[in-house]
Design an enzyme around this catalytic site. Structure first.
Site, PDB file in Angstrom:
ATOM      1  N   ASP A  83      65.955  47.781  -3.507  1.00  0.00           N
ATOM      2  CA  ASP A  83      67.201  48.557  -3.467  1.00  0.00           C
ATOM      3  C   ASP A  83      68.203  47.859  -4.371  1.00  0.00           C
ATOM      4  OD1 ASP A  83      66.563  50.655  -1.559  1.00  0.00           O
ATOM      5  OD2 ASP A  83      66.495  49.077  -0.048  1.00  0.00           O
TER       6      ASP A  83
ATOM      7  N   HIS B 213      58.986  52.046  -1.250  1.00  0.00           N
ATOM      8  CA  HIS B 213      59.115  50.635  -0.861  1.00  0.00           C
ATOM      9  C   HIS B 213      57.771  50.009  -0.493  1.00  0.00           C
ATOM     10  CE1 HIS B 213      63.371  50.151  -1.036  1.00  0.00           C
ATOM     11  NE2 HIS B 213      63.679  50.849   0.027  1.00  0.00           N
TER      12      HIS B 213
ATOM     13  N   HIS C 113      61.923  57.980  -0.545  1.00  0.00           N
ATOM     14  CA  HIS C 113      62.547  56.674  -0.815  1.00  0.00           C
ATOM     15  C   HIS C 113      61.783  55.558  -0.098  1.00  0.00           C
ATOM     16  CE1 HIS C 113      66.378  54.090  -1.074  1.00  0.00           C
ATOM     17  NE2 HIS C 113      65.634  53.446  -0.198  1.00  0.00           N
ATOM     18  N   GLU C 114      61.492  55.763   1.187  1.00  0.00           N
ATOM     19  CA  GLU C 114      60.803  54.730   1.970  1.00  0.00           C
ATOM     20  C   GLU C 114      59.366  54.523   1.495  1.00  0.00           C
ATOM     21  OE1 GLU C 114      62.446  52.760   3.939  1.00  0.00           O
ATOM     22  OE2 GLU C 114      64.236  53.961   3.560  1.00  0.00           O
TER      23      GLU C 114
END
EC number: 3.4.24.39
Length: 352
Positions: A318, A307, A303-304
């Site tokens: 998000d 970004h 997920h990170e």
């Protein structure tokens, strides 16, 4: 990726939108009214326009005191880079200070300076707006989400005034004393990175040529070009996670900038391609979950990585947090939503 994982650093939104049915009247929804207070100082009024109380998680949203992305800024229809933080938070065991309760018709206000998280020193015309899904909670656990949207606000920015606003996030002093990550945290992060490589590679294959129904479920299209784009991002994540001595990101196993809280698992500074884990990344998350749609260390790391624009540009936002919120997004939103990638990788791994 450079695996520095330091105690101090040296380098420069939820589930079930349908799980909260309205008994009568208006369906659950938050209306956001944006107005200009003074130059780049903006006020948001968030109002519950539904017919029931709403308890929502205000992390990554209005009322969050961290320099998170609350609005999108556009100049000549091009979105301006965001220079704050993007954080992933826990879905269970949320503390009360992460929650806001609004009765029907009730509202909250939040003032924030957009020049603190974006470079507006050029001045000129800026258009501001926001939309997405905010997590709702029952008993300190995320149980659904509600949509929110705002008006489109156009402002004229005074360049000199904007340039005088201090940046909310500054690169840390390179002379700061370094203390390397070691022990159980080093081992846990190394395992997470290996699992991330496996998850991302499998997800890339599934996105490129796997089940069209699964891809439709998460990304709301079966377009070959979108499938190729998603696969390319997953391959980029796998490549970044495969090396601890090279790459575009720097990954810390501890709270580099002091933005962790009792609810935050990890965060990314996209402007610097920096990722940092929080304490509960290690204590709350398992290495690799066996439950569909659940959080773990590997999908949090994945997920990170999405970004970070240095991994694959543009970096994700998000927009919908958790399975039901993520799968309620449009195709264009899903393509730009970090949790959609984490959830898709989890689904491929567990055959959800």
């Amino acid at each position: 990726m450079r695996f520095t994982a330091l105690a101090t650093a040296i380098l420069p939104l939820a589930c079930n939108v349908l799980a909260l049915p309205a008994k009568t009247g208006e369906a659950p929804k938050l209306d956001v009214s944006l107005s200009q207070v003074d130059n780049t100082l903006i006020k948001a009024v968030v109002k519950n326009t539904g017919s029931e109380d709403i308890t929502f998680v205000h992390l990554n949203f209005f009322r969050d005191k961290a320099p998170v992305k609350k609005v999108s800024l556009f100049r000549n229809a091009t979105e301006l880079p965001f220079q704050g933080i993007k954080q992933r938070f826990r879905t269970e065991g949320l503390t009360e200070d992460a929650l806001t309760v609004l009765a029907p018709g009730e509202s909250i206000e939040d003032e924030f300076d957009i020049a603190a998280t974006s470079d507006l020193s050029e001045g000129g015309s800026i258009t501001i707006s926001t939309d997405g899904f905010v997590p709702i909670a029952t008993g300190n656990k995320i149980t659904g989400s509600v949509p929110y949207s705002s008006n489109e606000l156009s402002i004229e920015v005074d360049a000199a005034q904007a340039a005088s606003v201090a940046s909310a996030v500054k690169p840390l002093d390179k002379r700061t004393k370094v203390a390397s990550c070691s022990g159980t945290r080093s081992s846990a992060l190394s395992t997470a990175l290996k699992n991330t490589v496996s998850l991302a590679n499998a997800a890339a294959s599934a996105a490129q040529s796997g089940s069209s129904s699964r891809f439709q479920e998460y990304f709301k299209t079966t377009s070959s070009s979108v499938r190729s784009t998603v696969a390319a991002r997953f391959r980029a994540v796998a490549s970044e996670a495969s090396s601890t001595s090279s790459g575009s990101t720097t990954y810390y196993c501890t709270d580099t900038y002091g933005y962790c809280s009792s609810n935050v698992l990890a965060y990314t500074l996209p402007a610097y391609n920096i990722i940092a884990n929080c304490d509960i990344y290690y204590t709350y998350l398992s290495a690799l979950t066996r439950t569909c749609h659940a959080q773990d260390q590997a999908t949090t790391t994945l997920h990170e990585f999405t970004h970070a624009p240095g991994v694959y540009s543009p970096g994700t936002d998000d927009l919908g947090y958790g399975y039901d919120a993520a799968t309620a997004l449009s195709s264009s939103q899903a393509l730009n939503n970090a949790d959609t990638y984490a959830l898709f990788a989890n689904a491929v791994n567990l055959n959800c």
